[in-house]
Scaffold this motif. Structure first.
Motif, PDB file in Angstrom:
ATOM      1  N   LEU A  25      11.608  -5.268  -1.247  1.00 32.46           N
ATOM      2  CA  LEU A  25      11.387  -5.824  -2.574  1.00 32.46           C
ATOM      3  C   LEU A  25      10.176  -5.226  -3.301  1.00 32.46           C
ATOM      4  CD1 LEU A  25      12.712  -7.866  -4.452  1.00 32.46           C
ATOM      5  CD2 LEU A  25      11.149  -9.615  -3.549  1.00 32.46           C
ATOM      6  N   PRO A  26       9.031  -4.958  -2.637  1.00 32.81           N
ATOM      7  CA  PRO A  26       7.875  -4.412  -3.363  1.00 32.81           C
ATOM      8  C   PRO A  26       8.152  -3.093  -4.078  1.00 32.81           C
ATOM      9  CG  PRO A  26       7.163  -5.276  -1.244  1.00 32.81           C
ATOM     10  CD  PRO A  26       8.663  -5.302  -1.241  1.00 32.81           C
ATOM     11  N   PHE A  27       9.158  -2.347  -3.660  1.00 35.00           N
ATOM     12  CA  PHE A  27       9.426  -1.058  -4.296  1.00 35.00           C
ATOM     13  C   PHE A  27      10.016  -1.212  -5.700  1.00 35.00           C
ATOM     14  CE2 PHE A  27       9.108  -0.091   0.178  1.00 35.00           C
ATOM     15  CZ  PHE A  27       8.330   1.058   0.169  1.00 35.00           C
ATOM     16  N   GLN A  28      10.427  -2.425  -6.053  1.00 35.57           N
ATOM     17  CA  GLN A  28      10.882  -2.658  -7.417  1.00 35.57           C
ATOM     18  C   GLN A  28       9.742  -2.494  -8.419  1.00 35.57           C
ATOM     19  OE1 GLN A  28      14.696  -5.656  -6.838  1.00 35.57           O
ATOM     20  NE2 GLN A  28      12.752  -6.564  -7.446  1.00 35.57           N
ATOM     21  N   ALA A  29       8.504  -2.574  -7.929  1.00 37.76           N
ATOM     22  CA  ALA A  29       7.346  -2.385  -8.809  1.00 37.76           C
ATOM     23  C   ALA A  29       7.133  -0.915  -9.159  1.00 37.76           C
ATOM     24  CB  ALA A  29       6.091  -2.945  -8.147  1.00 37.76           C
ATOM     25  N   ALA A  30       7.901  -0.016  -8.523  1.00 40.99           N
ATOM     26  CA  ALA A  30       7.780   1.423  -8.797  1.00 40.99           C
ATOM     27  C   ALA A  30       9.168   1.997  -9.064  1.00 40.99           C
ATOM     28  CB  ALA A  30       7.117   2.136  -7.622  1.00 40.99           C
TER      29      ALA A  30
ATOM     30  N   SER B 109       0.832  -1.206   0.000  1.00 44.00           N
ATOM     31  CA  SER B 109       0.000   0.000   0.000  1.00 44.00           C
ATOM     32  C   SER B 109       0.863   1.252   0.000  1.00 44.00           C
ATOM     33  CB  SER B 109      -0.920  -0.001   1.220  1.00 44.00           C
ATOM     34  OG  SER B 109      -1.797  -1.114   1.206  1.00 44.00           O
ATOM     35  N   ALA B 110       2.010   1.199   0.666  1.00 48.43           N
ATOM     36  CA  ALA B 110       2.927   2.338   0.668  1.00 48.43           C
ATOM     37  C   ALA B 110       3.481   2.592  -0.735  1.00 48.43           C
ATOM     38  CB  ALA B 110       4.066   2.095   1.648  1.00 48.43           C
ATOM     39  N   VAL B 111       3.809   1.515  -1.454  1.00 46.06           N
ATOM     40  CA  VAL B 111       4.304   1.661  -2.830  1.00 46.06           C
ATOM     41  C   VAL B 111       3.259   2.367  -3.684  1.00 46.06           C
ATOM     42  CG1 VAL B 111       5.021   0.423  -4.904  1.00 46.06           C
ATOM     43  CG2 VAL B 111       5.794  -0.364  -2.657  1.00 46.06           C
ATOM     44  N   SER B 112       2.012   1.953  -3.554  1.00 44.81           N
ATOM     45  CA  SER B 112       0.932   2.579  -4.332  1.00 44.81           C
ATOM     46  C   SER B 112       0.751   4.042  -3.951  1.00 44.81           C
ATOM     47  CB  SER B 112      -0.375   1.813  -4.111  1.00 44.81           C
ATOM     48  OG  SER B 112      -0.270   0.476  -4.566  1.00 44.81           O
ATOM     49  N   ALA B 113       0.889   4.341  -2.655  1.00 40.75           N
ATOM     50  CA  ALA B 113       0.658   5.706  -2.173  1.00 40.75           C
ATOM     51  C   ALA B 113       1.713   6.679  -2.664  1.00 40.75           C
ATOM     52  CB  ALA B 113       0.606   5.719  -0.646  1.00 40.75           C
ATOM     53  N   LEU B 114       2.878   6.196  -3.112  1.00 39.84           N
ATOM     54  CA  LEU B 114       3.902   7.086  -3.658  1.00 39.84           C
ATOM     55  C   LEU B 114       3.448   7.708  -4.974  1.00 39.84           C
ATOM     56  CD1 LEU B 114       7.224   5.115  -2.986  1.00 39.84           C
ATOM     57  CD2 LEU B 114       6.390   7.152  -1.790  1.00 39.84           C
ATOM     58  N   GLY B 115       2.507   7.068  -5.645  1.00 35.29           N
ATOM     59  CA  GLY B 115       1.960   7.632  -6.874  1.00 35.29           C
ATOM     60  C   GLY B 115       2.737   7.250  -8.117  1.00 35.29           C
TER      61      GLY B 115
ATOM     62  N   GLN C 215      10.204   4.193 -11.014  1.00 33.63           N
ATOM     63  CA  GLN C 215      10.278   5.592 -11.449  1.00 33.63           C
ATOM     64  C   GLN C 215      10.752   6.538 -10.351  1.00 33.63           C
ATOM     65  OE1 GLN C 215       7.543   3.847 -10.823  1.00 33.63           O
ATOM     66  NE2 GLN C 215       5.819   5.101 -10.120  1.00 33.63           N
ATOM     67  N   HIS C 216      10.753   6.071  -9.107  1.00 36.75           N
ATOM     68  CA  HIS C 216      11.100   6.942  -7.985  1.00 36.75           C
ATOM     69  C   HIS C 216      12.597   6.923  -7.689  1.00 36.75           C
ATOM     70  CE1 HIS C 216       6.874   7.388  -7.429  1.00 36.75           C
ATOM     71  NE2 HIS C 216       6.687   6.145  -7.033  1.00 36.75           N
ATOM     72  N   ASN C 217      13.047   7.957  -6.988  1.00 39.16           N
ATOM     73  CA  ASN C 217      14.409   8.016  -6.454  1.00 39.16           C
ATOM     74  C   ASN C 217      14.361   7.605  -4.987  1.00 39.16           C
ATOM     75  OD1 ASN C 217      15.492   9.216  -8.905  1.00 39.16           O
ATOM     76  ND2 ASN C 217      14.463  11.104  -8.262  1.00 39.16           N
ATOM     77  N   TYR C 218      15.094   6.560  -4.644  1.00 42.43           N
ATOM     78  CA  TYR C 218      15.005   6.005  -3.300  1.00 42.43           C
ATOM     79  C   TYR C 218      16.281   6.268  -2.496  1.00 42.43           C
ATOM     80  CZ  TYR C 218      10.982   3.390  -5.053  1.00 42.43           C
ATOM     81  OH  TYR C 218       9.762   3.041  -5.592  1.00 42.43           O
ATOM     82  N   LEU C 219      16.072   6.699  -1.252  1.00 39.22           N
ATOM     83  CA  LEU C 219      17.126   6.743  -0.249  1.00 39.22           C
ATOM     84  C   LEU C 219      16.773   5.667   0.765  1.00 39.22           C
ATOM     85  CD1 LEU C 219      19.605   8.102   1.100  1.00 39.22           C
ATOM     86  CD2 LEU C 219      17.988   9.605   2.295  1.00 39.22           C
ATOM     87  N   ILE C 220      17.663   4.688   0.932  1.00 35.98           N
ATOM     88  CA  ILE C 220      17.349   3.499   1.724  1.00 35.98           C
ATOM     89  C   ILE C 220      18.341   3.389   2.877  1.00 35.98           C
ATOM     90  CG2 ILE C 220      17.125   0.992   1.688  1.00 35.98           C
ATOM     91  CD1 ILE C 220      16.562   1.291  -1.373  1.00 35.98           C
ATOM     92  N   ARG C 221      17.812   3.354   4.082  1.00 36.34           N
ATOM     93  CA  ARG C 221      18.673   3.205   5.270  1.00 36.34           C
ATOM     94  C   ARG C 221      18.320   1.916   5.992  1.00 36.34           C
ATOM     95  NH1 ARG C 221      18.817   8.155   9.197  1.00 36.34           N
ATOM     96  NH2 ARG C 221      16.819   7.355   9.953  1.00 36.34           N
ATOM     97  N   SER C 222      19.340   1.119   6.281  1.00 40.07           N
ATOM     98  CA  SER C 222      19.138  -0.151   6.974  1.00 40.07           C
ATOM     99  C   SER C 222      20.336  -0.440   7.868  1.00 40.07           C
ATOM    100  CB  SER C 222      18.949  -1.288   5.963  1.00 40.07           C
ATOM    101  OG  SER C 222      20.075  -1.385   5.112  1.00 40.07           O
ATOM    102  N   VAL C 223      20.137  -1.329   8.840  1.00 43.54           N
ATOM    103  CA  VAL C 223      21.223  -1.703   9.753  1.00 43.54           C
ATOM    104  C   VAL C 223      22.289  -2.495   9.017  1.00 43.54           C
ATOM    105  CG1 VAL C 223      21.796  -3.015  11.834  1.00 43.54           C
ATOM    106  CG2 VAL C 223      19.710  -1.635  11.771  1.00 43.54           C
ATOM    107  N   ASP C 224      21.862  -3.431   8.177  1.00 43.25           N
ATOM    108  CA  ASP C 224      22.783  -4.241   7.380  1.00 43.25           C
ATOM    109  C   ASP C 224      22.694  -3.834   5.910  1.00 43.25           C
ATOM    110  OD1 ASP C 224      23.749  -5.867   9.483  1.00 43.25           O
ATOM    111  OD2 ASP C 224      21.906  -7.056   9.420  1.00 43.25           O
TER     112      ASP C 224
ATOM    113  N   PRO D  96      16.586   1.944 -11.009  1.00 41.02           N
ATOM    114  CA  PRO D  96      17.703   2.731 -11.556  1.00 41.02           C
ATOM    115  C   PRO D  96      18.269   3.766 -10.608  1.00 41.02           C
ATOM    116  CG  PRO D  96      15.625   3.425 -12.527  1.00 41.02           C
ATOM    117  CD  PRO D  96      15.316   2.204 -11.719  1.00 41.02           C
ATOM    118  N   HIS D  97      17.469   4.227  -9.648  1.00 40.02           N
ATOM    119  CA  HIS D  97      17.933   5.323  -8.805  1.00 40.02           C
ATOM    120  C   HIS D  97      17.712   4.978  -7.331  1.00 40.02           C
ATOM    121  CE1 HIS D  97      18.305   7.674 -12.436  1.00 40.02           C
ATOM    122  NE2 HIS D  97      17.039   7.434 -12.720  1.00 40.02           N
TER     123      HIS D  97
END
Length: 255
Positions: A142-147, A120-126, A149-158, A167-168
């Protein structure tokens, strides 16, 4: 007071609770971690890592090692583990105490949109390209691969391995707590329009919520799963009281 306690952990609250129980004399303690974090923080009591094989496996472990009490101090979103804990405690016939920190509450200037899950969050990005900060675990990306078109900043412990097929994407490996000023700078520098996160509660990850409030950034807040049955307490002090009370009842029955 004596007693043997199995703690299901993976949070700072679990580590602190275990340390405080270790200060009491007479307890036999074991802290169990799921094993998803490669380099977990040093724990103050003996520990194990890995799963149990579902509710039946957890119940068998409790009975085999003669634990008197089960404590669920896992992450509020560890729904499967918490459900297994409820079932296992019933099978093994031991008390269950669940420590779940209160959720964050929306403030007047917060711009939150509640979403049911990651999809639902992926869909809400538009559909239009936007800059999104994903403050989620590696297993939930993984679900964000379906979108793409967005530019992602991803923060994780590992580290996220393999990286997302988009692509971005920029990756940050870090462990909280984080300072509000640093979070503001991070969001500004990356021109973030959306934050996607869970309502984890506590203070360690709250700085991004304060930063979003100050900058007027929209937060896609993934709903918490429902609580299971059993005794649920909101903080370490009440967890200690509940644990001692349950063990005192066992002492009174001579078990």
């Amino acid at each position: 007071m004596t007693g043997s306690i199995l703690i299901l952990g993976g949070t700072a609250h679990a580590r602190i609770l275990a340390g405080k129980l270790a200060e009491d004399s007479g307890y036999r303690l074991l802290l169990s971690l799921a094993g998803r974090t490669r380099d977990p923080v040093v724990q103050p009591v003996p520990m194990r890592s890995g799963g149990f094989g579902g509710a039946s496996g957890l119940a068998a472990f409790i009975m085999e090692h003669d634990f008197d009490l089960l404590v669920d101090a896992t992450h509020p979103y560890a729904a499967r583990i918490s459900a297994n804990a409820v079932q296992a405690a019933a099978i093994a016939q031991v008390p269950l105490v669940t420590l779940q920190r209160p959720a964050w509450e929306k403030q007047a200037d917060d711009n939150w949109q509640s979403v049911a899950n990651v999809d639902s969050a992926v869909s809400a990005l538009g559909a239009e390209c936007t800059n999104a900060f994903l403050a989620l675990g590696r297993q939930e990306l993984l679900p964000f691969q379906a979108a793409p078109q967005h530019n992602y900043l991803i923060r994780s412990v590992d580290p996220v391995e393999p990286p997302l097929c988009v692509p971005h994407a920029r990756y940050i490996t870090a462990r909280g707590p984080f300072a509000v000023e640093d979070e503001i700078n991070l969001l500004r520098e990356n021109r973030i329009s959306f934050i996607v996160c869970k309502n984890s509660g506590g203070t360690a990850a709250y700085a991004k919520i304060e930063a979003a409030r100050q900058l007027g950034i929209k937060v896609l807040m993934i709903d918490r799963p429902p609580l299971g049955s059993g005794m649920t307490v909101p903080n370490i002090e009440s967890a200690l009281a509940a644990i001692r009370h349950q063990l005192s009842l066992l002492d009174e029955r001579g078990e």
